[in-house]
Motif scaffolding. Structure first.
Motif, short mmCIF file in Angstrom:
data_model
loop_
_atom_site.label_atom_id
_atom_site.label_comp_id
_atom_site.label_asym_id
_atom_site.label_seq_id
_atom_site.Cartn_x
_atom_site.Cartn_y
_atom_site.Cartn_z
N LYS A 42 57.59 21.65 111.48
CA LYS A 42 58.21 21.33 110.19
C LYS A 42 57.28 20.48 109.34
O LYS A 42 57.18 20.68 108.12
CB LYS A 42 59.53 20.61 110.42
CG LYS A 42 60.27 20.22 109.15
CD LYS A 42 61.60 19.55 109.47
CE LYS A 42 62.36 19.19 108.19
NZ LYS A 42 63.68 18.57 108.50
N LYS A 43 56.60 19.53 109.96
CA LYS A 43 55.69 18.65 109.21
C LYS A 43 54.54 19.45 108.60
O LYS A 43 54.13 19.20 107.47
CB LYS A 43 55.16 17.55 110.12
CG LYS A 43 56.23 16.54 110.54
CD LYS A 43 55.67 15.54 111.54
CE LYS A 43 56.76 14.57 111.98
NZ LYS A 43 56.28 13.62 113.03
N GLN A 46 55.97 21.51 105.67
CA GLN A 46 56.21 20.67 104.48
C GLN A 46 54.91 20.33 103.79
O GLN A 46 54.86 20.28 102.56
CB GLN A 46 56.96 19.40 104.88
CG GLN A 46 58.40 19.64 105.31
CD GLN A 46 59.07 18.39 105.84
OE1 GLN A 46 58.43 17.53 106.46
NE2 GLN A 46 60.38 18.28 105.64
N GLU A 47 53.85 20.11 104.56
CA GLU A 47 52.54 19.80 103.98
C GLU A 47 52.02 20.99 103.17
O GLU A 47 51.53 20.82 102.04
CB GLU A 47 51.55 19.44 105.09
CG GLU A 47 50.20 18.96 104.60
CD GLU A 47 50.26 17.58 103.96
OE1 GLU A 47 49.42 17.31 103.07
OE2 GLU A 47 51.14 16.78 104.33
N SER A 50 54.23 21.51 100.02
CA SER A 50 54.00 20.46 99.03
C SER A 50 52.70 20.68 98.27
O SER A 50 52.64 20.53 97.05
CB SER A 50 53.97 19.09 99.72
OG SER A 50 53.64 18.07 98.82
N LEU A 56 60.33 26.78 100.49
CA LEU A 56 60.34 26.39 101.90
C LEU A 56 61.67 26.77 102.53
O LEU A 56 62.73 26.49 101.97
CB LEU A 56 60.12 24.88 102.01
CG LEU A 56 60.06 24.23 103.39
CD1 LEU A 56 58.80 24.66 104.13
CD2 LEU A 56 60.09 22.70 103.27
#
Length: 277
Positions: A42-43, A46-47, A50, A56
């Motif tokens: 997930k991280k 998200q990166e 973004s 997303l």
């Protein structure tokens, strides 16, 4: 006069028709679609979203893998033995609106996690650019891309990105460089040189290998040959290593050869970045 008015009216209709027919279609956006159990993937998702301003969405299992590590392994092994994959909730996104799909997942048993297998059996990614990304304990990006190509043979698979869960702190900068190198972001990127020819490891290089993998319980191997190349701030090594016998069978044959990528940044201890078995 009446004929002139009819002619002008007809011309106006034709102009309106031509104008409508030439109306530009809005550019399609990228979608970052991912499954994550422990938030590591997930991280990364998200990166990427973004940095690109992309949409997303998370792939959600109807019955989540919400147990501890061993419970997850046990359930996943049982599903594999029975030849089933978990049900997932319907996607909210309309995939037809996207030209580029970043597909993310953790590596389980050497490939993408079971909910992604379910997803790939339900969607058609033909003609779309698909960018795989994954998180893992030791490796699995290459094997998962191969499996993805078999599941979606008409998709255009692009180069992927993978990162060890133990190296998530390095992920934001690596994602930026990956997106620039892949042409999705503008910025400065210096292509890395190719690795040199594999050579027998020296005692010093063997020590670097042992230091990099020594604390990781899933790798029990001896480096045989190595090649290296300079990277910003240090050196990257590509070791060819032989998997050693384990447990109570010291005379058992080797489990095979593996490729181990090790990075040594200036002033830092060696770390392995991924393994390709």
């Amino acid at each position: 006069m009446r004929m002139m008015k009819m002619t002008l009216a007809f011309a106006a209709v034709m102009m309106a028709t031509v104008s409508y027919g030439q109306k530009k279609e809005e550019p399609k956006k990228a979608l970052v679609l991912y499954y994550s159990q422990t938030t590591n993937t997930k991280k990364v998702a998200q990166e990427i979203a973004s940095r690109l301003g992309a949409d997303l969405e998370e792939v959600v299992a109807v019955k989540p893998y919400d147990g501890d590590f061993q419970a997850t392994i046990n359930r996943s092994m049982k599903e594999r033995q029975e030849g089933v994959t978990p049900d997932i909730k319907p996607l909210k996104a309309d995939l037809s609106k996207y030209d580029v799909i970043f597909l993310g997942y953790p590596i389980w048993f050497g490939t993408y996690a079971p909910p992604v297998a379910t997803l790939l059996s339900q969607v058609d990614l033909s003609g779309k650019k698909v960018v795989p990304f994954c998180t893992f304990g030791s490796g699995g990006l290459e094997a998962s891309i191969k499996d993805l190509a078999e599941k979606q043979p008409k998709a255009e698979l692009l180069a992927g990105y993978g990162v060890r869960a133990a190296r998530l702190d390095a992920m934001p900068k690596e994602v930026e460089q990956f997106l620039i190198a892949s042409g999705f972001l503008k910025g400065t990127y210096t292509p890395l040189k190719d690795f040199g020819t594999q050579q027998p490891v020296s005692a010093e290089q063997s020590a670097i290998f042992d230091a990099a993998v020594g604390d990781y319980p899933m790798i029990h191997a001896k480096a045989k040959t190595v090649a290296s190349r300079p990277i910003p701030g240090g050196t990257e090594y590509l070791f060819y290593a032989e998997d050693l016998p384990r447990g109570n069978a010291p005379q058992a044959p080797s489990a095979g050869q593996m490729q181990v990528y090790v990075t040594v940044l200036n002033g830092s201890a060696p770390v392995f970045t991924r393994v390709n078995r």
